[in-house]
Design an enzyme around this catalytic site. Structure first.
Site: not given
Length: 268
Positions: A110-113, A214
């Site tokens: 996900s974009s959270c990494g 992040e």
């Protein structure tokens, strides 16, 4: 490959406080699944705006530690597939093993990494120290803030895109990338700087977003000495910035900003 970052959509305006109802056509930001492949191996699936994908691929590879410079990427290809886009990076053999090892760990992304990272220690691994230093001023930060709106065509058209800007120490905006995801916008910016041969150590990054950890990590790994964000930082973002020696300025508004961390005295 670059697709349209926005598409028109017919809607109905619902009026408040005396504003009339009525039909309206408005652009909306495109969000699409981007399948990132490294040397033919599926690495991650990210939700992003399908524009500036070569910049995104370079910034993503740098942020993931797959390469140390954009020159180490042999080629980048983007192709439409059913339901989204395949973004394919080709790296030399000596850079393949890290990609294969990370791909083995990742089940989803996900974009959270964070998905696919096995433990907290890996999340909190030390960042490379930020050794660059610039001399800037509050007026320069204010000038960059004032000028950012002029570099956000997708944001103006849709009201649904973040911007990441690279600014000279005097506040002049040199390069901007937009995306529906703040992480993606920053990856695109870092990739664009690398591909253009612009050293992030020579200026500061301005983000139209809250400051999560992040974003601090991506900025520090790029070697940029200062990060300015429109909204407030999280506790982990502030702690990670301090540990890396990254100057952090948040809640940057036309009338003020909060200097969260400036241990190296870069802001006059």
């Amino acid at each position: 490959m670059t697709e349209a970052p926005s598409v028109p959509m017919a809607m109905r305006r619902l009026g408040f406080a005396g504003t009339t109802d009525g039909p309206i056509v408005r652009d909306i930001a495109v969000e699409a699944p981007i399948s990132v492949e490294v040397n033919g191996i599926g690495y991650a699936v990210m939700m992003a705006t399908p524009a500036d994908l070569e910049d995104y691929a370079a910034g993503f590879a740098l942020g993931e530690g797959l390469v140390q410079s954009a020159a180490q990427i042999r080629s980048i290809d983007a192709h439409p597939i059913e339901g989204g886009i395949a973004l394919r990076l080709w790296l030399p053999p000596e850079h393949s093993e890290r990609a294969l090892e990370r791909a083995r760990k990742r089940v989803s992304e996900s974009s959270c990494g964070l998905c696919g990272i096995e433990n907290i220690e890996e999340v909190l691994r030390p960042l490379p120290p930020v050794t660059a230093r610039i001399a800037t001023t509050r007026d320069a930060i204010a000038a960059a803030l004032a000028g950012l709106a002029d570099h956000q065509p997708l944001g103006h058209a849709t009201g649904a895109a973040h911007a990441a800007a690279f600014c000279d120490p005097d506040g002049r905006i040199r390069l901007v990338r937009e995306d529906v995801g703040r992480h993606n916008a920053l990856d695109k910016l870092v990739g664009a700087l690398a591909r253009a041969g612009v050293d992030p150590a020579t200026g500061f990054i301005l983000l139209s977003a809250r400051c999560s950890y992040e974003l601090v990590e991506k900025t520090a790994r790029a070697g940029c000495p200062m990060l300015v964000t429109i909204s407030a930082p999280t506790s982990l973002a502030a702690a990670r910035a301090a540990a890396a020696g990254l100057t952090l300025v948040s809640l940057a508004r036309p009338d003020s900003a909060l200097v969260v961390n400036d241990t190296r005295g870069m802001i006059a």
